[in-house]
Design a protein around this motif. Structure first.
Motif, short mmCIF file in Angstrom:
data_model
loop_
_atom_site.label_atom_id
_atom_site.label_comp_id
_atom_site.label_asym_id
_atom_site.label_seq_id
_atom_site.Cartn_x
_atom_site.Cartn_y
_atom_site.Cartn_z
N ALA A 165 0.83 -1.20 0.00
CA ALA A 165 0.00 0.00 0.00
C ALA A 165 0.86 1.26 0.00
O ALA A 165 0.59 2.21 -0.74
N LEU A 166 1.92 1.25 0.81
CA LEU A 166 2.82 2.40 0.84
C LEU A 166 3.55 2.56 -0.50
O LEU A 166 3.72 3.68 -0.99
N ALA A 167 3.96 1.42 -1.08
CA ALA A 167 4.66 1.49 -2.37
C ALA A 167 3.73 2.00 -3.46
O ALA A 167 4.13 2.80 -4.31
N ALA A 168 2.46 1.53 -3.43
CA ALA A 168 1.50 2.01 -4.43
C ALA A 168 1.24 3.50 -4.27
O ALA A 168 1.17 4.24 -5.26
N ALA A 169 1.10 3.94 -3.01
CA ALA A 169 0.89 5.38 -2.78
C ALA A 169 2.09 6.19 -3.22
O ALA A 169 1.95 7.26 -3.82
N GLU A 170 3.30 5.67 -2.92
CA GLU A 170 4.52 6.38 -3.34
C GLU A 170 4.63 6.43 -4.85
O GLU A 170 5.02 7.45 -5.43
N THR A 171 4.29 5.30 -5.50
CA THR A 171 4.34 5.28 -6.97
C THR A 171 3.34 6.27 -7.56
O THR A 171 3.65 6.97 -8.53
N GLN A 172 2.14 6.32 -6.96
CA GLN A 172 1.14 7.25 -7.46
C GLN A 172 1.58 8.70 -7.27
O GLN A 172 1.40 9.54 -8.17
N ARG A 173 2.19 8.98 -6.12
CA ARG A 173 2.69 10.35 -5.90
C ARG A 173 3.82 10.68 -6.87
O ARG A 173 3.88 11.79 -7.39
N ARG A 174 4.70 9.69 -7.12
CA ARG A 174 5.79 9.94 -8.05
C ARG A 174 5.28 10.17 -9.46
O ARG A 174 5.75 11.06 -10.17
N ARG A 175 4.28 9.36 -9.87
CA ARG A 175 3.72 9.54 -11.21
C ARG A 175 3.03 10.90 -11.33
O ARG A 175 3.14 11.58 -12.35
N ALA A 176 2.31 11.31 -10.25
CA ALA A 176 1.66 12.62 -10.28
C ALA A 176 2.70 13.74 -10.36
O ALA A 176 2.51 14.72 -11.09
N ARG A 177 3.81 13.57 -9.63
CA ARG A 177 4.87 14.58 -9.69
C ARG A 177 5.49 14.63 -11.07
O ARG A 177 5.77 15.71 -11.60
N GLU A 178 5.70 13.45 -11.68
CA GLU A 178 6.27 13.41 -13.02
C GLU A 178 5.33 14.05 -14.03
O GLU A 178 5.77 14.73 -14.96
N GLU A 179 4.01 13.82 -13.84
CA GLU A 179 3.04 14.44 -14.76
C GLU A 179 3.07 15.96 -14.62
O GLU A 179 3.02 16.68 -15.62
N ARG A 180 3.15 16.44 -13.36
CA ARG A 180 3.21 17.90 -13.17
C ARG A 180 4.49 18.47 -13.78
O ARG A 180 4.46 19.51 -14.43
#
Length: 316
Positions: free
Chosen positions: A103-118
């Motif tokens: 769950a933490l890895a998925a949340a971190e991946t989602q945050r990283r993807r959102a940061r990359e998109e921004r």
């Protein structure tokens, strides 16, 4: 109660030696730990359990010497009963930790993807039109639809940083077509020839985007951050085979990223060709000039007229 504890301590102490021998032969039978080791067997059955039985025996002496048979039998079966219970408990705790880690890895991946998109949006070129794969532009031709499918494939593997290339390609394609339309009529041979060449370049770029999606899909299930954390945290405890397998996963990620960089470079080359085409087409003058003389001749005539404008003044 003290008699039961005294008998239990005797039975527990008596079983230490048999379980020690079993553990030295096959540590997995005598330990609930993974991976089991013979050193852990020695520590468990030569130190930990004998210390517990000795502590129980000393505690039971407050009631005098009188071990009970039920306590002795309970001590004999204590280890074979406790081992599966401890295995189940440790397995449940391990699964719980793994779920929390995922769950933490998925949340971190989602945050990283959102940061990359921004970051990708902030670094996006000016004038780039954004394609929506679910709603293609009105009147889109087959090439634009192929761009939408290629972008959708990249978004499905969480590579929004690569999907932006489809937007850039679409913007260049529309711009080149607009320039061609302003310089040639749609029925002219030059227009058809130029549009065909532009279409072929864009089709090649779309094929490259599809290849990038396939390459990224191959490693979408490989969590590079998890592998690096595990190597850093458990590197010394891992076997050579497991360490080599984890290192191979990282190598796959590095190789895939290098291949994606090469494909991105080919996309950049196609975009540069389209920019060159747009600039070259914009320099072509195909419209009939409206002036009957050149600009230089008109300027010279106007200058002479201004110099002799005083001749037209009314004289009193």
């Amino acid at each position: 109660m003290l008699g039961f504890l005294q008998g239990f301590s005797y039975g527990l102490f008596m079983t230490c030696l048999p379980w020690l021998l079993v553990g030295l032969v096959n540590p997995g039978l005598a330990l609930p730990l993974k991976p089991p080791g013979r050193l852990q067997v020695i520590l468990r059955y030569c130190l930990v359990i004998p210390f517990i039985s000795m502590l129980l025996w000393l505690t039971s002496l407050w009631g005098g010497f009188g071990p009970s048979l039920i306590g002795w039998l309970a001590g004999i079966v204590a280890i074979p009963v406790a081992l599966p219970v401890e295995r189940t408990l440790r397995g449940w705790l391990a699964r719980r930790r793994e779920r929390r880690r995922q769950a933490l890895a998925a949340a971190e991946t989602q945050r990283r993807r959102a940061r990359e998109e921004r970051e990708a949006q902030e670094a996006q070129e000016a004038g780039v039109s954004v394609l929506d794969p679910t709603r293609p532009p009105e009147g889109a031709d087959d090439l634009v639809l192929a761009m939408c499918r290629a972008k959708q494939g990249l978004l499905e593997v969480n590579r929004a940083d690569l999907a932006i290339q489809a937007d850039r390609l679409y913007s260049r394609y529309r711009h080149v077509l607009d320039v061609l339309g302003s310089r040639f009529h749609s029925g002219e041979l030059a227009f058809e020839r130029s549009r065909g060449l532009v279409t072929q370049v864009c089709l090649g770029a779309v094929d490259t985007l599809n290849t990038m999606g396939s390459q990224a899909r191959g490693v979408v299930s490989v969590d590079g951050d998890f592998v690096r954390r595990r190597l850093a945290r458990e590197g010394k405890r891992l076997s050579d085979e497991e360490r080599a397998a984890l290192a191979r996963r990282l190598d796959l990620l590095v190789e895939t990223e290098r291949r994606l960089d090469e494909l991105s470079a080919s996309i950049e080359s196609a975009l540069t060709v389209l920019d060159d085409t747009a600039v070259a087409m914009a320099r072509i003058e195909t419209a009939r000039p409206q002036a009957s003389v050149t600009t230089e001749k008109a300027l010279e005539d106007l200058r002479r007229f201004v110099e002799g404008a005083d001749r037209y003044a009314r004289k009193e």
